[in-house]
Design an enzyme around this catalytic site. Structure first.
Site, short mmCIF file in Angstrom:
data_model
loop_
_atom_site.label_atom_id
_atom_site.label_comp_id
_atom_site.label_asym_id
_atom_site.label_seq_id
_atom_site.Cartn_x
_atom_site.Cartn_y
_atom_site.Cartn_z
N ASN A 3 -3.36 24.60 -29.78
CA ASN A 3 -2.72 24.00 -28.52
C ASN A 3 -4.20 22.87 -29.02
OD1 ASN A 3 -0.42 25.54 -27.42
ND2 ASN A 3 -2.14 26.16 -26.06
N ASP B 296 -10.73 27.56 -34.88
CA ASP B 296 -10.65 28.90 -35.01
C ASP B 296 -9.35 28.79 -35.47
OD1 ASP B 296 -10.11 28.10 -31.67
OD2 ASP B 296 -8.53 29.56 -32.18
N HIS C 241 -12.58 32.15 -29.61
CA HIS C 241 -12.01 30.24 -29.35
C HIS C 241 -12.50 29.55 -28.83
CE1 HIS C 241 -8.17 27.83 -28.78
NE2 HIS C 241 -8.27 28.37 -27.93
N ASN D 233 -6.67 22.83 -24.71
CA ASN D 233 -6.13 21.86 -24.53
C ASN D 233 -5.47 20.47 -24.16
OD1 ASN D 233 -5.01 25.46 -24.97
ND2 ASN D 233 -3.34 25.09 -22.91
#
Length: 185
Positions: free
Chosen positions: A112, A91, A20, A66
């Site tokens: 997100n 990613d 991530h 997020n």
């Protein structure tokens, strides 16, 4: 000309070396390549580099993935940078490991970080550079995969992938999105 290149990821030791955080890895590579120092600033860490007469601000948001849009919007406004000079590096599960894809706009693809950026900027009219992390996980294990560490096999290729993504990001600032797409997609 001024640009904002944002690497998406999550701050903290728990997230270092995870799939991530590949966006962080790319901007960290750019900073290191240009001997730029990171500074802890409002809503993220910033470094500044120059490339072919362009000033490039590198950003690693500290807002967690997020809520990336808050940091992106803040630094666009503060530095008076147009959305057309913004590049988000992230990613992507939908791309095979190692493949990169740069586009001038697009859907969030369930990411997100992009969802929040779209919401904060009022749309999706900004460039994004997706770095493929593959989708080698069982049903229901997506979060564990994305937040998981790279495998030894993946690590063997990771430096080359990060270098290629960093080169594509610099190309975006030097020759524009369309020529960069032709060169790197």
């Amino acid at each position: 000309m001024k640009y904002l290149i944002v690497g998406l990821g999550n701050m903290g030791a728990d997230y270092e070396g995870t799939r991530h955080n590949v966006g962080f890895n790319v901007v960290e590579h750019l900073a290191k390549e240009h001997n730029a120092e990171w500074k802890d600033m409002m809503l993220g860490d910033l470094a500044e580099i120059k490339h072919k007469g362009r000033k490039i601000i590198l950003l690693k948001p500290s807002t967690y993935m997020n809520r990336s849009g808050k940091a992106v919007n803040y630094w666009l406004q503060k530095e008076k940078i147009k959305n057309s000079n913004l590049l988000i590096i992230l990613d992507d599960l939908n791309l095979p490991f190692g493949r990169i894809k740069i586009k001038p706009k697009g859907k969030n693809g369930g990411h997100n970080g992009l969802k929040d950026i779209d919401q904060m900027l009022g749309g999706n009219l900004y460039a994004r550079l997706r770095v493929g992390i593959g989708s080698d996980f069982h049903k229901g294990q997506q979060v564990n995969y994305v937040l998981g560490q790279w495998t030894d096999e993946e690590r063997n290729d990771l430096d080359k992938i990060i270098e290629r993504a960093a080169a594509a990001a610099l190309s975006f600032t030097a020759i524009g999105i369309h020529f960069t797409m032709n060169e790197y997609n």
